[in-house]
Design an enzyme around this catalytic site. Sequence first.
Site, short mmCIF file in Angstrom:
data_model
loop_
_atom_site.label_atom_id
_atom_site.label_comp_id
_atom_site.label_asym_id
_atom_site.label_seq_id
_atom_site.Cartn_x
_atom_site.Cartn_y
_atom_site.Cartn_z
CG ASP A 71 -0.24 -0.06 2.54
OD1 ASP A 71 0.83 -0.71 2.61
OD2 ASP A 71 -0.74 0.53 3.52
CD GLU A 125 4.34 0.58 6.77
OE1 GLU A 125 5.19 0.92 7.63
OE2 GLU A 125 3.91 1.36 5.90
#
Length: 434
Positions: free
Chosen positions: A83, A147
């Site tokens: 991400d 994350e």
Amino acid sequence: MADGQALDEVVTFTSDLIRIDTTNRGGGDCRERPAAEYAAARLAEAGLEPALLERTEGRTNVVARIEGTDPSADALLVHGHLDVVPAQAGEWSVHPFSGEIRDGVVWGRGAVDMKNMDAMILAVVRSWAREGVRPRRDIVIAFTADEEASAEDGSGFLADRHAALFEGCTEGISESGAFTVHDGGGRQLYPLAAGERGTGWVKLTAHGRAAHGSRPNRENAVTRLAAAVTRIGAHEWPLRLTPTVRAALTELAALYGLDADLDDVDGLLEKLGPAARLVEATVRNSANPTMLEAGYKVNVIPGEAVAYVDGRYLPGHEDEFRATLDQLTGPDVNWEFHHHEVALQSPVDSPTYARMRAAVEEFAPEGHVVPYCMPGGTDAKQFSRLGITGYGFSPLKLPEGYDYGAMFHGVDERVPIEALHFGVRVLDRFLRTA
């Protein structure tokens, strides 16, 4: 050594992954699955059997294991997140999800944080498959979701629900280490991360008496909150040296021919010049107010006001952080953790750290490797629940004038192709000997 195809593939994979928009806006607003499927396909082409795992639909993680030649050796975790943080296209020179390759540079959100490292991992693994290489120890590859928010759908989910996939892993490597720092005086530093400050994102809530804005009110929630926020923002945190930071200061002082006077750290930092940036954010805890929420009409005093603070604390100093917030918020403001993760401390005298250092020095003999504690955090925090010691090691050789720190969450994020090539060579060298 990684072959020429690996050098080509790391550029292609970085660009391709950037073009897959995995923006994480928080609150579950993200979909990593297309990037996870891309990474899994590249691993499968290398003969591995990647598992795709989800806690929430579309929030996909990838895990695969490479068997080593020594069954008695501890396994090594190599992980990267899929991400990225949001990007406003109008602020950029190129579209942030174009993955454009121009003038020897790959552009786009994730070029440094951290689709470049994801691409390096894929390129090295595929190079090994072509060459028939097997590492000494088992290597577990993990590409994670989430994350950039809470990690609940990513490394936290993997650590809590799929611990068996990481059986035998005692150490891990991931982002933010082994990158070039130019000190302005001709030296090239390569910080290897061996620690992280803990994450203490805090929510402050002030309660008061709701009333008309024209009348005196000594129980004003906004006033109470503002006073607490001001105290937190102005607080001077005391100096606290962890083993990693102490080692960093000692090595930097020796490199610059200075007396390592750790009784006057602020004075030493002044003498280190630009190199001080590697240390100055990690000699203290910190708490920075970032968000305010209060009221709904200008002539109404609200009964509640809320603020958020980005707090970070050093290994061994969480209790001090908590006690200080109790004092600074005072009797009229309550605080609680909005997001809370542990601080990490990793040894700088381990064989793995020595092998990372040797890999960097082989391809950057002019560089100086130094220990480093990350001011922020990574997925290593969640994987530490499994007893995995984490290091920051995503090697990049960067040209002078390239502001590595500004690339993280910044506008016009980009990475030089030569930096990616260096990263593949160093990562390959380290993993072969790890």
